[in-house]
Design a protein around this motif. Sequence first.
Motif, PDB file in Angstrom:
ATOM      1  N   TYR A 110       0.839  -1.194   0.000  1.00  0.00           N
ATOM      2  CA  TYR A 110       0.000   0.000   0.000  1.00  0.00           C
ATOM      3  C   TYR A 110       0.876   1.247   0.000  1.00  0.00           C
ATOM      4  CZ  TYR A 110      -3.918  -3.037   1.269  1.00  0.00           C
ATOM      5  OH  TYR A 110      -4.870  -4.024   1.287  1.00  0.00           O
ATOM      6  N   THR A 147     -16.997   9.117  -2.460  1.00  0.00           N
ATOM      7  CA  THR A 147     -15.664   8.852  -3.013  1.00  0.00           C
ATOM      8  C   THR A 147     -15.574   7.503  -3.719  1.00  0.00           C
ATOM      9  OG1 THR A 147     -14.834   7.813  -0.981  1.00  0.00           O
ATOM     10  CG2 THR A 147     -14.593  10.217  -1.168  1.00  0.00           C
ATOM     11  N   ALA A 149     -14.843   4.824  -2.147  1.00  0.00           N
ATOM     12  CA  ALA A 149     -13.931   4.005  -1.342  1.00  0.00           C
ATOM     13  C   ALA A 149     -14.733   3.126  -0.382  1.00  0.00           C
ATOM     14  CB  ALA A 149     -12.964   4.895  -0.572  1.00  0.00           C
ATOM     15  N   CYS A 188      -5.735  11.559  -0.995  1.00  0.00           N
ATOM     16  CA  CYS A 188      -5.132  10.270  -1.335  1.00  0.00           C
ATOM     17  C   CYS A 188      -6.061   9.466  -2.242  1.00  0.00           C
ATOM     18  CB  CYS A 188      -4.828   9.473  -0.070  1.00  0.00           C
ATOM     19  SG  CYS A 188      -3.459  10.129   0.931  1.00  0.00           S
ATOM     20  N   ILE A 189      -7.353   9.522  -1.962  1.00  0.00           N
ATOM     21  CA  ILE A 189      -8.327   8.827  -2.808  1.00  0.00           C
ATOM     22  C   ILE A 189      -8.379   9.471  -4.184  1.00  0.00           C
ATOM     23  CG2 ILE A 189     -10.776   8.289  -3.083  1.00  0.00           C
ATOM     24  CD1 ILE A 189     -10.944   8.192   0.008  1.00  0.00           C
ATOM     25  N   TRP A 190      -8.427  10.808  -4.219  1.00  0.00           N
ATOM     26  CA  TRP A 190      -8.515  11.527  -5.493  1.00  0.00           C
ATOM     27  C   TRP A 190      -7.334  11.198  -6.403  1.00  0.00           C
ATOM     28  CZ3 TRP A 190     -11.964  14.156  -8.239  1.00  0.00           C
ATOM     29  CH2 TRP A 190     -11.497  14.892  -9.341  1.00  0.00           C
ATOM     30  N   PHE A 191      -6.138  11.154  -5.846  1.00  0.00           N
ATOM     31  CA  PHE A 191      -4.937  10.926  -6.647  1.00  0.00           C
ATOM     32  C   PHE A 191      -4.632   9.442  -6.847  1.00  0.00           C
ATOM     33  CE2 PHE A 191      -4.225  15.341  -5.227  1.00  0.00           C
ATOM     34  CZ  PHE A 191      -4.001  15.925  -6.463  1.00  0.00           C
ATOM     35  N   GLY A 192      -5.501   8.578  -6.378  1.00  0.00           N
ATOM     36  CA  GLY A 192      -5.395   7.164  -6.701  1.00  0.00           C
ATOM     37  C   GLY A 192      -4.393   6.360  -5.901  1.00  0.00           C
ATOM     38  N   PHE A 193      -4.010   6.822  -4.722  1.00  0.00           N
ATOM     39  CA  PHE A 193      -3.077   6.051  -3.909  1.00  0.00           C
ATOM     40  C   PHE A 193      -3.788   4.871  -3.252  1.00  0.00           C
ATOM     41  CE2 PHE A 193      -0.848  10.217  -3.944  1.00  0.00           C
ATOM     42  CZ  PHE A 193       0.343   9.780  -4.494  1.00  0.00           C
ATOM     43  N   ARG A 194      -3.056   3.787  -3.065  1.00  0.00           N
ATOM     44  CA  ARG A 194      -3.605   2.570  -2.473  1.00  0.00           C
ATOM     45  C   ARG A 194      -3.650   2.707  -0.949  1.00  0.00           C
ATOM     46  NH1 ARG A 194       0.932  -1.282  -4.480  1.00  0.00           N
ATOM     47  NH2 ARG A 194       2.053   0.582  -3.735  1.00  0.00           N
ATOM     48  N   ARG A 234     -15.276  15.898  -9.174  1.00  0.00           N
ATOM     49  CA  ARG A 234     -15.433  14.656  -9.934  1.00  0.00           C
ATOM     50  C   ARG A 234     -16.479  14.809 -11.039  1.00  0.00           C
ATOM     51  NH1 ARG A 234     -16.737   8.974  -7.010  1.00  0.00           N
ATOM     52  NH2 ARG A 234     -18.739   9.985  -6.671  1.00  0.00           N
ATOM     53  N   ARG A 245      -2.977  18.930  -9.173  1.00  0.00           N
ATOM     54  CA  ARG A 245      -1.560  18.568  -9.182  1.00  0.00           C
ATOM     55  C   ARG A 245      -0.660  19.795  -9.172  1.00  0.00           C
ATOM     56  NH1 ARG A 245      -0.660  13.306  -9.507  1.00  0.00           N
ATOM     57  NH2 ARG A 245      -2.287  11.932 -10.343  1.00  0.00           N
TER      58      ARG A 245
END
Length: 286
Positions: A110, A147, A149, A188-194, A234, A245
């Motif tokens: 992760y 989100t 998630a 973190c969710i927006w930028f696609g991190f695990r 979104r 970014r």
Amino acid sequence: MINGKNIAVVMPAYNASKTLEATVQELPDCVDIKILVDDNSSDDTSALAEELGVVTFVHDHNYGYGRNQQTCYHEALAAGADVVVMVHPDYQYTPLLVTALSSMIAYGVYDVVLGSRIVGGGALKGGMPLYKYTANRFLTAIQNFFTGAKLSEYHSGYRAFSKEVLRELPLLENSDDFVFDNEMLVQCIWFGFRIGEVSCPTKYFDAASSINFARGIKYGFGVLFTTFKFGLQRLGIAQFRIFSRSGKKIVLSLRAFELSEAKFQEGIQNAPESYGYKIVGARRPE
């Protein structure tokens, strides 16, 4: 160190002298770097941290929990950390889980790992007030819906990040207040991190820091506003810098731990000015 990765623990502190020693003593041996940022406490938090061998930074004013974290992450990255774990020095979360959180990132499983009070059902058993538990479940359900998630909670202060996450998120666009935590996780969710989670017991007691009811209401509305902004961006209706970014990020202007003591102190007085504050005290243990 875990899997060749430097592990840093950062502790954003304000009047934490009663619980700091217990927190530091439970940090596992895998921790390479220990940093505390004192947000201008009125007690002896910073002096005690130095006695305990923790690298200590002191703000010249009480800037808030969110700004404290900005300093924590800046200094951890400057120290060469690969994985950064935030541990509240109020001893509400057990430091013994630092190894578990760090390992999930150090081995590339992760990018972000949360210590969840909800997984395992220990929140109420640990003394979480019923109204806080209810608000946690309500706000988490709303944020998961918007989100997409499937997190058990968004409000834990026990969290670990890879250095890439801390460098890429526009953290300087976030609030200086408690909602910083929630904004960061939604980023973190927006930028696609695990994102992974670990079950974490919690303890609520008099010496443990906790926001009061009024601040809790403000935090709740801040969470809803963050979620609303996420939804609008979104859908392409609006654009917000916390999800851009090109938003302001942590920039390493000083690699403090690679400098001589004289240069270290000189840099501490100059480097943080771009963050809108200065640090009046910084100590490195011998």
